[in-house]
Design an enzyme around this catalytic site. Sequence first.
Site, PDB file in Angstrom:
ATOM      1  N   ARG A 199      75.840   5.752  53.302  1.00 40.54           N
ATOM      2  CA  ARG A 199      75.386   5.054  54.506  1.00 40.54           C
ATOM      3  C   ARG A 199      75.750   5.834  55.768  1.00 40.54           C
ATOM      4  NH1 ARG A 199      77.541  -0.238  57.321  1.00 40.54           N
ATOM      5  NH2 ARG A 199      75.654  -0.981  58.375  1.00 40.54           N
ATOM      6  N   HIS A 202      73.370   6.860  58.950  1.00 39.99           N
ATOM      7  CA  HIS A 202      73.687   6.506  60.340  1.00 39.99           C
ATOM      8  C   HIS A 202      73.917   7.742  61.203  1.00 39.99           C
ATOM      9  CE1 HIS A 202      74.881   2.021  59.630  1.00 39.99           C
ATOM     10  NE2 HIS A 202      73.726   2.336  59.097  1.00 39.99           N
ATOM     11  N   ASN A 237      77.738  -0.208  63.129  1.00 36.36           N
ATOM     12  CA  ASN A 237      78.928   0.443  62.558  1.00 36.36           C
ATOM     13  C   ASN A 237      80.225  -0.344  62.717  1.00 36.36           C
ATOM     14  OD1 ASN A 237      77.451   2.646  61.679  1.00 36.36           O
ATOM     15  ND2 ASN A 237      77.766   3.809  63.564  1.00 36.36           N
ATOM     16  N   HIS A 265      70.239   0.774  48.828  1.00 34.15           N
ATOM     17  CA  HIS A 265      70.897  -0.530  48.691  1.00 34.15           C
ATOM     18  C   HIS A 265      71.047  -0.938  47.227  1.00 34.15           C
ATOM     19  CE1 HIS A 265      70.109  -1.934  53.134  1.00 34.15           C
ATOM     20  NE2 HIS A 265      70.886  -0.872  53.051  1.00 34.15           N
TER      21      HIS A 265
HETATM   22  C1  HEM Z   1      65.690  -0.702  56.383  1.00 32.03           C
HETATM   23  C2  HEM Z   1      66.664  -0.250  57.075  1.00 32.03           C
HETATM   24  C3  HEM Z   1      68.090  -0.604  56.779  1.00 32.03           C
HETATM   25  C4  HEM Z   1      68.783  -1.696  57.209  1.00 32.03           C
HETATM   26  C5  HEM Z   1      68.285  -2.814  58.114  1.00 32.03           C
HETATM   27  C6  HEM Z   1      70.105  -1.592  56.647  1.00 32.03           C
HETATM   28  C7  HEM Z   1      71.113  -2.502  56.882  1.00 32.03           C
HETATM   29  C8  HEM Z   1      72.322  -2.518  56.207  1.00 32.03           C
HETATM   30  C9  HEM Z   1      73.330  -3.523  56.357  1.00 32.03           C
HETATM   31  C10 HEM Z   1      73.260  -4.706  57.312  1.00 32.03           C
HETATM   32  C11 HEM Z   1      74.340  -3.227  55.503  1.00 32.03           C
HETATM   33  C12 HEM Z   1      75.629  -4.026  55.306  1.00 32.03           C
HETATM   34  C13 HEM Z   1      76.583  -3.736  56.436  1.00 32.03           C
HETATM   35  C14 HEM Z   1      77.700  -4.754  56.534  1.00 32.03           C
HETATM   36  O1  HEM Z   1      77.429  -5.947  56.374  1.00 32.03           O
HETATM   37  O2  HEM Z   1      78.844  -4.341  56.802  1.00 32.03           O
HETATM   38  C15 HEM Z   1      73.972  -2.023  54.811  1.00 32.03           C
HETATM   39  C16 HEM Z   1      74.733  -1.407  53.856  1.00 32.03           C
HETATM   40  C17 HEM Z   1      74.390  -0.220  53.251  1.00 32.03           C
HETATM   41  N1  HEM Z   1      73.312   0.576  53.577  1.00 32.03           N
HETATM   42 FE1  HEM Z   1      71.730   0.044  54.674  1.00 32.03          FE
HETATM   43  N2  HEM Z   1      70.169  -0.471  55.872  1.00 32.03           N
HETATM   44  C18 HEM Z   1      68.968   0.166  55.930  1.00 32.03           C
HETATM   45  C19 HEM Z   1      68.645   1.365  55.329  1.00 32.03           C
HETATM   46  C20 HEM Z   1      69.522   2.146  54.623  1.00 32.03           C
HETATM   47  C21 HEM Z   1      69.283   3.514  54.214  1.00 32.03           C
HETATM   48  C22 HEM Z   1      68.036   4.310  54.538  1.00 32.03           C
HETATM   49  C23 HEM Z   1      70.392   3.919  53.537  1.00 32.03           C
HETATM   50  C24 HEM Z   1      70.709   5.257  52.928  1.00 32.03           C
HETATM   51  C25 HEM Z   1      69.821   6.167  52.597  1.00 32.03           C
HETATM   52  C26 HEM Z   1      71.296   2.793  53.492  1.00 32.03           C
HETATM   53  C27 HEM Z   1      72.502   2.769  52.821  1.00 32.03           C
HETATM   54  C28 HEM Z   1      73.350   1.688  52.780  1.00 32.03           C
HETATM   55  C29 HEM Z   1      74.477   1.587  51.868  1.00 32.03           C
HETATM   56  C30 HEM Z   1      74.806   2.573  50.763  1.00 32.03           C
HETATM   57  C31 HEM Z   1      75.151   0.398  52.181  1.00 32.03           C
HETATM   58  C32 HEM Z   1      76.441  -0.131  51.557  1.00 32.03           C
HETATM   59  C33 HEM Z   1      77.630   0.440  52.342  1.00 32.03           C
HETATM   60  C34 HEM Z   1      79.000   0.013  51.861  1.00 32.03           C
HETATM   61  O3  HEM Z   1      79.151  -0.683  50.863  1.00 32.03           O
HETATM   62  O4  HEM Z   1      79.979   0.405  52.551  1.00 32.03           O
HETATM   63  N3  HEM Z   1      70.761   1.756  54.187  1.00 32.03           N
HETATM   64  N4  HEM Z   1      72.746  -1.593  55.266  1.00 32.03           N
END
Ligand code: HEM
Length: 320
Positions: A62, A66, A94, A193
């Site tokens: 992630r 970002h 973040n 995800h």
């Molecule tokens: C459609 C666009 C996206 C949105 C709206 C989004 C939003 C989010 C949100 C809200 C979280 C949880 C954060 C939290 O509650 O602390 C998350 C986690 C995550 N996102 Fe996305 N995301 C998007 C696209 C992506 C992309 C393109 C990637 C990587 C290529 C990605 C990788 C991740 C990963 C791996 C997590 C888990 C992180 C962890 O467990 O620490 N996301 N994302």
Amino acid sequence: MASKAILGLFTLALVLLLVRNSSAQLSTNYYSSSCPNLFSTVKPVLQSAISSEKRMGASILRLFFHDCFVNGCDGSVLLDDTATFTGEKNSNANKNSARGFDVIDNIKTAVEQACPGVVSCADILAIAARDSVVILGGPNWDVKLGRRDARTASLSAANNNIPQPTSDLSTLISMFSAQGLSANEMVALVGAHTIGQARCTSFRARIYNETDIDSSFAKTRQSNCPSTSGSGDNNLAPLDLQTPTTFDNNYYENLIYLKGLLHSDQQLYSNGSTDSLVKTYSMNPTQFCSDFVAAIIKMGDITPLTGSQGEIRKNCRKIN
Ligand code: HEM
Ligand SMILES: *[C@@H]1O[C@H](CO)[C@@H](O)[C@H](O)[C@H]1NC(C)=O
Ligand SMILES: *[C@@H]1O[C@H](CO)[C@@H](O)[C@H](O)[C@H]1NC(C)=O
């Protein structure tokens, strides 16, 4: 007359080629002579972090996203706040959420020991993101390298460019399009995800108020995410309820059963233009993996600093 037109077209093609190639200065063998053991230096540090906590692979992946979405993949996300600029760590997406900075520091320390002053933090993040996917069972790819590190960061660009979990499909498509990524590439990239966790505050409205959600799934998630804002905000739930520490295509199957955790996730399968691709990926893990790889390589190409731009940071948290 005709030859003049042909010459004009030829010049135009040449210019387009040069413009396109301005990011193609990255190459997979960039450090092969300056830091020949780079990959074997990075991977064990990451492997040990992920062995202690599997989620860390997701957190690092992630961070790469970002980084790239905020003025290109330039290590800006890694910078702490300073007196002259506010960093990106306190941006909406973040704050209380981005993690893994200490792991990147540990990798940087090992890399500095092997090859002092040579490898950028931006490239370390790109390699660590790839290794995370591989360690959690996903596809491998050759990482393009040669990025340099930013000497500044942008809180406002982070707030403007990183999509929110409340975003609708049209917003998601336009935010990825602003980074040169198509709707199809977006669908493949959000397959990230398949690993990791989200906080209650990111999915509360969806599990209490939305109708395109499986009701027993909503109830399960409600049991650890109280409806009142301010209580249990940081309680975690897996983004992929089936296999949250394995990089696979179950994320897409969840969407078909209306078990996407975030509003933005379910938007990819909500009677819209991306439904058919979600179905394809849910049935075809090989195609998902190859499309994910192509898209993440393209994401890694977003406006890198190269040549004499930026610097090679000594400490990923601070400019030199
Ligand atoms: C459609 C666009 C996206 C949105 C709206 C989004 C939003 C989010 C949100 C809200 C979280 C949880 C954060 C939290 O509650 O602390 C998350 C986690 C995550 N996102 Fe996305 N995301 C998007 C696209 C992506 C992309 C393109 C990637 C990587 C290529 C990605 C990788 C991740 C990963 C791996 C997590 C888990 C992180 C962890 O467990 O620490 N996301 N994302
Ligand atoms: C659900 O929607 C209602 C009506 O708009 C609102 O008052 C309530 O705060 C929402 N609940 C959640 C958890 O978002
Ligand atoms: C799609 O449309 C159908 C028919 O209108 C509806 O029953 C279904 O709930 C919709 N699905 C989603 C995910 O919005």
